[in-house]
Design a protein around this motif. Structure first.
Motif, PDB file in Angstrom:
ATOM      1  N   ARG A 127       0.730  -1.313  -0.026  1.00 39.92           N
ATOM      2  CA  ARG A 127      -0.060   0.084   0.158  1.00 39.92           C
ATOM      3  C   ARG A 127       0.914   1.310  -0.029  1.00 39.92           C
ATOM      4  NH1 ARG A 127      -4.573   1.532  -1.683  1.00 39.92           N
ATOM      5  NH2 ARG A 127      -6.070   0.423  -0.466  1.00 39.92           N
TER       6      ARG A 127
ATOM      7  N   HIS B 130      -2.471   6.839  -4.426  1.00 41.36           N
ATOM      8  CA  HIS B 130      -3.734   7.018  -3.633  1.00 41.36           C
ATOM      9  C   HIS B 130      -4.893   6.667  -4.613  1.00 41.36           C
ATOM     10  CE1 HIS B 130      -3.729  10.738  -5.522  1.00 41.36           C
ATOM     11  NE2 HIS B 130      -4.908  10.795  -5.315  1.00 41.36           N
ATOM     12  N   THR B 131      -4.672   6.724  -6.077  1.00 41.09           N
ATOM     13  CA  THR B 131      -5.743   6.233  -6.980  1.00 41.09           C
ATOM     14  C   THR B 131      -5.700   4.769  -7.436  1.00 41.09           C
ATOM     15  OG1 THR B 131      -4.276   6.812  -8.910  1.00 41.09           O
ATOM     16  CG2 THR B 131      -5.764   8.809  -7.877  1.00 41.09           C
TER      17      THR B 131
ATOM     18  N   HIS C 268      -6.348   0.791  -6.692  1.00 40.09           N
ATOM     19  CA  HIS C 268      -7.180   0.149  -6.249  1.00 40.09           C
ATOM     20  C   HIS C 268      -6.222  -1.079  -5.845  1.00 40.09           C
ATOM     21  CE1 HIS C 268     -11.421  -1.046  -4.993  1.00 40.09           C
ATOM     22  NE2 HIS C 268     -10.858  -2.422  -4.979  1.00 40.09           N
TER      23      HIS C 268
ATOM     24  N   GLU D 141      -6.777  -4.912  -4.264  1.00 39.23           N
ATOM     25  CA  GLU D 141      -7.731  -5.895  -3.898  1.00 39.23           C
ATOM     26  C   GLU D 141      -6.832  -7.082  -3.484  1.00 39.23           C
ATOM     27  OE1 GLU D 141     -11.340  -8.803  -5.793  1.00 39.23           O
ATOM     28  OE2 GLU D 141     -10.549  -7.055  -6.911  1.00 39.23           O
TER      29      GLU D 141
ATOM     30  N   GLY E 260      -5.543  -2.374   5.527  1.00 41.70           N
ATOM     31  CA  GLY E 260      -6.402  -1.073   4.753  1.00 41.70           C
ATOM     32  C   GLY E 260      -6.416  -1.404   3.186  1.00 41.70           C
ATOM     33  N   VAL E 261      -6.901  -2.618   2.818  1.00 41.63           N
ATOM     34  CA  VAL E 261      -7.140  -2.916   1.528  1.00 41.63           C
ATOM     35  C   VAL E 261      -8.544  -2.355   0.927  1.00 41.63           C
ATOM     36  CG1 VAL E 261      -5.516  -5.021   1.656  1.00 41.63           C
ATOM     37  CG2 VAL E 261      -7.887  -5.227   1.697  1.00 41.63           C
ATOM     38  N   ASP E 262      -8.724  -2.258  -0.228  1.00 41.19           N
ATOM     39  CA  ASP E 262     -10.008  -1.888  -0.727  1.00 41.19           C
ATOM     40  C   ASP E 262     -10.881  -3.026  -1.070  1.00 41.19           C
ATOM     41  OD1 ASP E 262      -9.015   1.192  -1.291  1.00 41.19           O
ATOM     42  OD2 ASP E 262      -7.751   0.170  -2.586  1.00 41.19           O
ATOM     43  N   THR E 263     -10.670  -3.953  -1.432  1.00 38.82           N
ATOM     44  CA  THR E 263     -11.684  -5.124  -1.926  1.00 38.82           C
ATOM     45  C   THR E 263     -10.739  -6.448  -1.209  1.00 38.82           C
ATOM     46  OG1 THR E 263     -12.551  -4.086  -3.712  1.00 38.82           O
ATOM     47  CG2 THR E 263     -12.770  -6.498  -3.486  1.00 38.82           C
TER      48      THR E 263
ATOM     49  N   ARG F 278     -15.993  -2.770   5.950  1.00 41.66           N
ATOM     50  CA  ARG F 278     -14.597  -2.167   6.003  1.00 41.66           C
ATOM     51  C   ARG F 278     -13.772  -2.034   4.725  1.00 41.66           C
ATOM     52  NH1 ARG F 278     -12.001  -4.456  11.155  1.00 41.66           N
ATOM     53  NH2 ARG F 278     -13.403  -6.304  10.660  1.00 41.66           N
ATOM     54  N   ALA F 279     -14.431  -3.148   3.737  1.00 42.20           N
ATOM     55  CA  ALA F 279     -13.820  -3.110   2.468  1.00 42.20           C
ATOM     56  C   ALA F 279     -14.758  -3.766   1.672  1.00 42.20           C
ATOM     57  CB  ALA F 279     -12.794  -4.084   2.385  1.00 42.20           C
TER      58      ALA F 279
END
Length: 288
Positions: free
Chosen positions: A187, A192-193, A195, A197, A213-216, A237-238
Motif C-alpha cells: 500500500r 492513492h488512486t 485500487h 484487492e 487497509g485494502v480496498d476489496t 470495512r472493504a
C-alpha cells in the motif's frame, strides 16, 4: 467503452483472415452489379450486443453497403424479430456476412447469459462482474457484451489495479513478513488512486488483510456459510467480492449472503453463441 478504432482493428483482422485475396465464390458466381438486401433475424430470444461491430464488417468490406440497426445494444428481443437490415452490393454483403454474424452471435450470447445472472440477483444490490477469462484479442468486445447484459467489468488488464492472489501472497511473505506487514508495504508504494484487492481462501486470513487497509477482499471458493461469516467479519470495512464456482443456479444464493460483488468467468469463457441468421435476397442485375 468500446471504441470505433478498437472495432475497426479487430474486424479488419477478421475480414483479412476470412478473405485474404477476396471472396472467390462471390466473385465467380455473383455479377458485379448485383445488389442485395439482408435481414439479421433472431432464431431465439435474447439480449442484443455488437451492433456497431456487425455494421463494421460490412462497412470495411464495402463502404457503399448500408446497415440499419433496428435494436440497440442491451435491448431484449424475441425469436422472429428483425434486428438489422443490410442493403448494397451483393458481393460485399456475402463476403462480410459470416464475420458480422460471428461477432454479433457471440456478443449477444454473452449479453444474454449475463442478463440471466443479473436477473437472478435482482433486488440485492449485488454487482455481477466478469473476469479476465476472455478470448485473447477479443476482450473489449466480450466485456462490452457483459455490459450489454447488465453486468459490470472487473479490471480490464493487469495494468489497471493491484490484485494479490494466493501465489502473489506466498511470494510476498516468503521473507518472513506477516501478511499484514507485507500488504502495508504494498500500500505504501501505491498511488492513492490505485485500487488494492486481495484474495483470501480462508476466514482466518481476513483480519490480517483488513488490518492492511485494502480496498476489496475477494472470498474465493467459500461456502455459503463462510461467505456470510466473512461479510460479518469485514463489516463494511472493504468491498466484499465472491468468486469461484459461481453458476446460474448458485448466484442468487451467493448474493443473499450480503457480498457486494460476484465475479464469474463463465460469463465469457464458456458461452454458446446465440442463434441469429442473415437472410439474403439477391437481385442479379447483370451488366449489359
Amino acid at each position: 467503452m468500446l471504441t470505433l478504432p478498437q472495432i475497426d482493428r479487430v474486424v479488419a483482422a477478421a475480414l483479412e483472415e476470412d478473405a485474404p485475396w477476396g471472396d472467390l465464390t462471390s466473385a465467380t458466381l455473383i455479377p458485379a452489379t448485383a445488389t442485395a438486401t439482408a435481414e439479421l433475424s433472431a432464431r431465439e430470444d435474447g439480449v442484443f450486443s455488437g451492433g456497431d461491430v456487425f455494421a463494421a464488417a460490412f462497412r470495411l468490406t464495402d463502404p457503399s453497403i448500408e446497415v440499419t440497426l433496428l435494436v440497440d445494444d442491451g435491448e431484449r428481443f424475441s425469436r422472429g424479430d428483425t434486428l438489422a437490415r443490410v442493403t448494397g452490393p451483393a458481393r460485399g454483403i456475402l463476403q462480410a456476412e459470416r464475420i458480422g454474424l460471428n461477432f454479433t452471435q457471440r456478443m449477444s450470447g454473452i449479453a444474454t447469459l449475463t442478463s440471466r445472472y443479473v436477473d437472478a440477483v435482482a433486488g440485492t444490490g449485488v454487482r455481477v462482474v466478469d473476469t479476465r477469462k476472455t478470448t485473447p484479442g477479443l476482450r473489449a468486445f466480450e466485456r462490452h457484451a457483459v455490459r450489454s447484459g447488465g453486468g459490470f467489468n472487473h479490471r480490464f488488464s493487469l495494468s489497471d489495479a493491484v490484485m494479490a492472489k494466493d501465489n502473489h501472497l506466498a511470494v510476498l511473505t516468503a521473507g518472513g513478513l506477516s501478511l499484514t506487514e507485507a500488504l502495508v508495504g504494498v500500500r505504501a508504494r501505491l498511488s492513492h488512486t490505485t485500487h488494492l484487492e486481495v484474495e483470501v481462501d480462508r476466514l482466518d486470513q481476513i483480519d490480517e488483510v483488513l488490518a492492511a487497509g485494502v480496498d476489496t477482499i475477494m472470498l474465493d471458493n467459500f461456502s455459503l456459510e463462510d461467505l456470510r461469516s466473512g461479510v460479518e467479519r469485514i463489516a463494511g470495512r472493504a468491498i466484499v467480492e465472491a468468486s469461484g464456482n459461481v453458476t446460474l443456479d448458485s448466484v442468487g444464493a451467493i448474493a443473499a449472503t450480503g457480498v457486494d460483488v460476484i465475479s464469474s468467468g463463465a460469463l465469457t469463457h464458456s458461452v454458446p453463441s446465440l442463434d441469429l441468421g442473415l437472410d439474403v435476397s439477391v437481385s442479379a442485375n447483370r451488366e449489359p
